[in-house]
Design a protein around this motif. Structure first.
Motif, PDB file in Angstrom:
ATOM      1  N   THR A 273      37.047  44.122  32.265  1.00 37.65           N
ATOM      2  CA  THR A 273      35.672  43.751  31.905  1.00 37.65           C
ATOM      3  C   THR A 273      35.641  42.527  31.001  1.00 37.65           C
ATOM      4  OG1 THR A 273      35.043  46.082  32.035  1.00 37.65           O
ATOM      5  CG2 THR A 273      33.544  44.610  30.875  1.00 37.65           C
ATOM      6  N   ALA A 274      36.527  42.488  30.006  1.00 37.31           N
ATOM      7  CA  ALA A 274      36.570  41.331  29.113  1.00 37.31           C
ATOM      8  C   ALA A 274      36.954  40.062  29.864  1.00 37.31           C
ATOM      9  CB  ALA A 274      37.555  41.599  27.974  1.00 37.31           C
ATOM     10  N   SER A 275      37.947  40.146  30.743  1.00 35.21           N
ATOM     11  CA  SER A 275      38.354  38.959  31.500  1.00 35.21           C
ATOM     12  C   SER A 275      37.272  38.521  32.480  1.00 35.21           C
ATOM     13  CB  SER A 275      39.657  39.247  32.239  1.00 35.21           C
ATOM     14  OG  SER A 275      39.486  40.323  33.146  1.00 35.21           O
ATOM     15  N   ALA A 276      36.539  39.494  33.029  1.00 35.63           N
ATOM     16  CA  ALA A 276      35.448  39.131  33.937  1.00 35.63           C
ATOM     17  C   ALA A 276      34.341  38.385  33.197  1.00 35.63           C
ATOM     18  CB  ALA A 276      34.890  40.390  34.604  1.00 35.63           C
ATOM     19  N   GLY A 277      34.042  38.823  31.985  1.00 37.11           N
ATOM     20  CA  GLY A 277      33.044  38.095  31.202  1.00 37.11           C
ATOM     21  C   GLY A 277      33.473  36.687  30.875  1.00 37.11           C
ATOM     22  N   ARG A 278      34.733  36.520  30.518  1.00 40.07           N
ATOM     23  CA  ARG A 278      35.226  35.162  30.231  1.00 40.07           C
ATOM     24  C   ARG A 278      35.207  34.309  31.479  1.00 40.07           C
ATOM     25  NH1 ARG A 278      35.154  31.231  28.226  1.00 40.07           N
ATOM     26  NH2 ARG A 278      36.575  30.172  26.782  1.00 40.07           N
ATOM     27  N   LEU A 279      35.504  34.915  32.630  1.00 35.90           N
ATOM     28  CA  LEU A 279      35.461  34.176  33.890  1.00 35.90           C
ATOM     29  C   LEU A 279      34.044  33.753  34.237  1.00 35.90           C
ATOM     30  CD1 LEU A 279      36.981  33.169  36.395  1.00 35.90           C
ATOM     31  CD2 LEU A 279      36.693  35.435  37.396  1.00 35.90           C
ATOM     32  N   LEU A 280      33.071  34.614  33.966  1.00 34.66           N
ATOM     33  CA  LEU A 280      31.672  34.251  34.214  1.00 34.66           C
ATOM     34  C   LEU A 280      31.229  33.092  33.330  1.00 34.66           C
ATOM     35  CD1 LEU A 280      29.992  37.767  34.646  1.00 34.66           C
ATOM     36  CD2 LEU A 280      30.418  36.042  36.412  1.00 34.66           C
ATOM     37  N   ASP A 281      31.668  33.085  32.086  1.00 34.45           N
ATOM     38  CA  ASP A 281      31.344  31.960  31.204  1.00 34.45           C
ATOM     39  C   ASP A 281      31.924  30.655  31.745  1.00 34.45           C
ATOM     40  OD1 ASP A 281      29.920  33.521  29.464  1.00 34.45           O
ATOM     41  OD2 ASP A 281      31.629  33.916  28.144  1.00 34.45           O
ATOM     42  N   GLU A 282      33.144  30.723  32.258  1.00 37.59           N
ATOM     43  CA  GLU A 282      33.742  29.518  32.839  1.00 37.59           C
ATOM     44  C   GLU A 282      32.999  29.077  34.097  1.00 37.59           C
ATOM     45  OE1 GLU A 282      36.362  27.545  31.943  1.00 37.59           O
ATOM     46  OE2 GLU A 282      36.405  28.562  30.002  1.00 37.59           O
ATOM     47  N   ILE A 284      29.807  29.594  34.782  1.00 40.06           N
ATOM     48  CA  ILE A 284      28.490  29.053  34.421  1.00 40.06           C
ATOM     49  C   ILE A 284      28.619  27.652  33.851  1.00 40.06           C
ATOM     50  CG2 ILE A 284      26.517  29.391  32.880  1.00 40.06           C
ATOM     51  CD1 ILE A 284      26.950  32.396  33.170  1.00 40.06           C
ATOM     52  N   GLY A 285      29.720  27.375  33.169  1.00 40.16           N
ATOM     53  CA  GLY A 285      29.911  26.067  32.555  1.00 40.16           C
ATOM     54  C   GLY A 285      30.022  24.951  33.579  1.00 40.16           C
ATOM     55  N   GLU A 286      29.975  23.727  33.075  1.00 39.26           N
ATOM     56  CA  GLU A 286      30.026  22.553  33.941  1.00 39.26           C
ATOM     57  C   GLU A 286      31.441  22.193  34.369  1.00 39.26           C
ATOM     58  OE1 GLU A 286      28.119  19.436  31.826  1.00 39.26           O
ATOM     59  OE2 GLU A 286      26.134  20.379  31.886  1.00 39.26           O
ATOM     60  N   GLU A 287      32.441  22.541  33.563  1.00 41.87           N
ATOM     61  CA  GLU A 287      33.807  22.174  33.893  1.00 41.87           C
ATOM     62  C   GLU A 287      34.371  23.095  34.971  1.00 41.87           C
ATOM     63  OE1 GLU A 287      36.122  22.237  30.389  1.00 41.87           O
ATOM     64  OE2 GLU A 287      35.020  20.586  29.411  1.00 41.87           O
ATOM     65  N   PRO A 288      35.366  22.611  35.741  1.00 42.18           N
ATOM     66  CA  PRO A 288      35.977  23.462  36.771  1.00 42.18           C
ATOM     67  C   PRO A 288      36.675  24.662  36.146  1.00 42.18           C
ATOM     68  CG  PRO A 288      36.505  21.148  37.133  1.00 42.18           C
ATOM     69  CD  PRO A 288      35.868  21.222  35.791  1.00 42.18           C
ATOM     70  N   ILE A 289      36.746  25.738  36.904  1.00 35.05           N
ATOM     71  CA  ILE A 289      37.371  26.962  36.412  1.00 35.05           C
ATOM     72  C   ILE A 289      38.879  26.789  36.421  1.00 35.05           C
ATOM     73  CG2 ILE A 289      37.597  29.436  36.757  1.00 35.05           C
ATOM     74  CD1 ILE A 289      34.964  29.399  38.252  1.00 35.05           C
ATOM     75  N   ARG A 290      39.500  27.118  35.322  1.00 39.08           N
ATOM     76  CA  ARG A 290      40.949  27.043  35.244  1.00 39.08           C
ATOM     77  C   ARG A 290      41.592  28.223  35.950  1.00 39.08           C
ATOM     78  NH1 ARG A 290      41.746  25.921  28.909  1.00 39.08           N
ATOM     79  NH2 ARG A 290      39.870  27.224  28.856  1.00 39.08           N
ATOM     80  N   GLY A 291      42.794  27.969  36.479  1.00 41.64           N
ATOM     81  CA  GLY A 291      43.472  28.998  37.248  1.00 41.64           C
ATOM     82  C   GLY A 291      43.858  30.216  36.435  1.00 41.64           C
ATOM     83  N   SER A 292      44.089  30.031  35.143  1.00 37.37           N
ATOM     84  CA  SER A 292      44.482  31.174  34.311  1.00 37.37           C
ATOM     85  C   SER A 292      43.372  32.205  34.223  1.00 37.37           C
ATOM     86  CB  SER A 292      44.864  30.681  32.913  1.00 37.37           C
ATOM     87  OG  SER A 292      43.774  29.980  32.308  1.00 37.37           O
ATOM     88  N   TYR A 293      42.102  31.761  34.179  1.00 45.36           N
ATOM     89  CA  TYR A 293      40.992  32.703  34.106  1.00 45.36           C
ATOM     90  C   TYR A 293      40.796  33.430  35.435  1.00 45.36           C
ATOM     91  CZ  TYR A 293      39.765  30.639  29.631  1.00 45.36           C
ATOM     92  OH  TYR A 293      39.795  30.222  28.331  1.00 45.36           O
ATOM     93  N   LEU A 294      41.075  32.756  36.542  1.00 48.85           N
ATOM     94  CA  LEU A 294      40.963  33.418  37.844  1.00 48.85           C
ATOM     95  C   LEU A 294      42.082  34.429  38.061  1.00 48.85           C
ATOM     96  CD1 LEU A 294      39.996  30.386  40.108  1.00 48.85           C
ATOM     97  CD2 LEU A 294      38.560  32.349  39.588  1.00 48.85           C
ATOM     98  N   ASN A 295      43.247  34.139  37.551  1.00 49.30           N
ATOM     99  CA  ASN A 295      44.396  35.009  37.778  1.00 49.30           C
ATOM    100  C   ASN A 295      44.448  36.198  36.819  1.00 49.30           C
ATOM    101  OD1 ASN A 295      46.770  35.779  39.047  1.00 49.30           O
ATOM    102  ND2 ASN A 295      48.050  34.550  37.692  1.00 49.30           N
ATOM    103  N   LEU A 296      43.752  36.082  35.656  1.00 46.73           N
ATOM    104  CA  LEU A 296      43.847  37.122  34.638  1.00 46.73           C
ATOM    105  C   LEU A 296      43.377  38.496  35.121  1.00 46.73           C
ATOM    106  CD1 LEU A 296      44.538  37.846  31.746  1.00 46.73           C
ATOM    107  CD2 LEU A 296      42.250  37.106  31.057  1.00 46.73           C
ATOM    108  N   ALA A 366      45.198  29.538  42.834  1.00 48.04           N
ATOM    109  CA  ALA A 366      45.611  28.237  43.365  1.00 48.04           C
ATOM    110  C   ALA A 366      44.577  27.640  44.302  1.00 48.04           C
ATOM    111  CB  ALA A 366      46.953  28.377  44.083  1.00 48.04           C
ATOM    112  N   THR A 367      43.789  28.496  44.976  1.00 49.30           N
ATOM    113  CA  THR A 367      42.819  27.995  45.957  1.00 49.30           C
ATOM    114  C   THR A 367      41.511  27.568  45.316  1.00 49.30           C
ATOM    115  OG1 THR A 367      43.786  29.480  47.615  1.00 49.30           O
ATOM    116  CG2 THR A 367      41.605  28.562  48.088  1.00 49.30           C
ATOM    117  N   PHE A 368      41.000  28.354  44.397  1.00 48.62           N
ATOM    118  CA  PHE A 368      39.655  28.120  43.876  1.00 48.62           C
ATOM    119  C   PHE A 368      39.610  27.518  42.476  1.00 48.62           C
ATOM    120  CE2 PHE A 368      39.316  31.618  46.910  1.00 48.62           C
ATOM    121  CZ  PHE A 368      38.329  31.130  47.761  1.00 48.62           C
TER     122      PHE A 368
END
Length: 431
Positions: A273-282, A284-296, A366-368
């Motif tokens: 749940t915590a990692s999903a919330g951080r992923l949603l913040d990324e 929503i933001g303007e910058e591209p999503i980093r792979g570490s947040y997708l993989n967490l 790696a894909t997204f």
């Protein structure tokens, strides 16, 4: 009556610092020597010895006595040669001035060993031992304490705990006993030292600042973190209930495995749940999503599966949980009878599932993720404009009559013309 006022220097500090050879005889010569030694080493106690020699000589002269002031130094090679050098110099002084008595001025125990040599040649009326009133170590300690007491943060960190200890310990010793009071005080001091040693205060301050910034910026992770905290408490509570239900809870290994088996689903859900919330913040933001947040999230699920599988294996070996039984399945003409899964097969299934989940997470990251786009941008970023031929940019490219492009051809010719113009019309500079 002639009195010899002699300052003894066994280790030849005067000669080493000033380059002068002893003996130094005469009021003016010794006074000049004070200046030389003071300029060479203002912290040397020998300066005080020389000044004390002049003071004693002045007092005797005021009383109407004939005074000879001298400074005698030893040798730096060895103590024996130093003592013999002092003896020879004293013999020369006695032969030249024929004193009836002597006053010896020293500033250390090392120089005091020369007093018997003087006594063997002339009567010694007094031995004046010079002690510096303001020693350097004492002075440094004083100023350090003064600076320490002037620092408010240091006072609160050191003096306040010491003061509280001195106040609380007598009360604890009176009510619960000296041993219990000392144990309580040392426990509190140990926790305080660990608190400061691990910089817990900085971690807490930084966490509070991040929470405040998240609340003000309206991030989704604030809500998910709160949900994750609640799930964590539930997981701990469920784990404790599982441990309390054990009939034989002796030892540490078995209760720990039971706690992990019961609590890991809830703890994994909290981390997910915590990692999903951080992923949603990324997202929503303007910058591209980093792979570490997708993989967490995938890593969290994989670790949860591994911990659950191993804890189930150990508990099944101890007969604390039942083996998995798969009930019969009928799908038209296909039918599967009831069968059981052993502890090893269950562990293998959990491990294989964790590996598959982690591989899927790596592929998704790696894909997204936006790391590839960031890498491409860094690769095509312009390098420094300075080259061997000077700066080249977009303006440095010119097209000739045939349509071919060449870098800086016209600019080079124009530069040469301007150089010739400056050479012809500009001022002459010396070469």
């Amino acid at each position: 009556m002639t009195t010899l006022v002699v300052c003894l220097d066994r280790t030849d500090d005067v000669g080493r610092k000033t380059g002068l050879r002893s003996p130094v005889v005469g009021w003016e010569a010794v006074r000049a020597l004070v200046t030389d030694v003071g300029l060479a080493d203002p912290e040397d106690s020998g300066v005080n010895s020389l000044l004390e020699t002049l003071r004693v000589a002045q007092d005797l002269r005021d009383d109407g006595e004939a005074v000879v002031v001298a400074v005698v130094s030893g040798d730096r090679e060895s103590m024996v040669s130093a003592d013999r050098s002092v003896a020879r110099q004293l013999d020369d002084l006695i032969a030249a001035h024929d004193p009836e008595s002597a006053v010896v001025v020293i500033d250390s125990a090392e120089d005091e060993r020369l007093v018997p040599i003087v006594e063997s040649r002339v009567r010694v009326d007094s031995v004046d031992r010079v002690v510096v009133r303001q020693a350097r170590d004492i002075e440094s300690t004083y100023y350090l304490l003064k600076q320490f007491l002037a620092d408010e943060e240091l006072r609160q960190t050191v003096l306040v705990p010491i003061g509280l200890t001195l106040l609380v310990f007598p009360m604890l010793a009176w009510f619960v006993g000296p041993a219990e009071g000392a144990a309580a005080i040392t426990t509190v001091i140990g926790l305080f030292l660990l608190y400061k040693g691990f910089n817990v205060d900085e971690v807490v301050t930084g966490l509070a600042r991040r929470i405040r910034e998240s609340l003000y910026s309206g991030q989704v992770s604030v809500v998910t973190y709160a949900v994750a905290a609640g799930l964590t408490l539930v997981g701990i509570f469920v784990g404790v209930l599982g441990v309390s239900s054990l009939e034989d809870a002796s030892g540490v290994a078995l209760p720990a495995v039971q706690f992990a088996f019961d609590s890991v689903p809830w703890l994994a859900a909290a981390a997910l749940t915590a990692s999903a919330g951080r992923l949603l913040d990324e997202a929503i933001g303007e910058e591209p999503i980093r792979g570490s947040y997708l993989n967490l999230p995938f890593i969290v699920v994989a670790v949860g599966l591994v911990v659950r599988g191993f804890s189930a294996y150990f508990l099944e070996q101890q007969a604390l949980i039942d083996p998995v039984q798969v009930s019969a399945i009928e799908l038209g003409v296909l039918s599967i009878d009831t069968f059981g899964i052993t502890a090893g097969e269950r562990l293998a299934g959990y491990v294989v599932s964790a590996i598959v989940v982690s591989l899927v997470g790596a592929k998704v990251a790696a894909t997204f993720s936006g790391d590839a786009d960031r890498t491409v941008l860094e690769d095509v970023a312009p390098e420094s404009g300075l080259t061997d031929g000077g700066p080249q940019g977009l303006d440095g490219w010119r097209s000739d009559s045939d349509g071919d492009s060449s870098p800086g051809a016209d600019s080079e010719s124009e530069g040469s013309d301007s150089t010739r113009d400056e050479a012809g019309s500009g001022p002459d500079y010396p070469r």
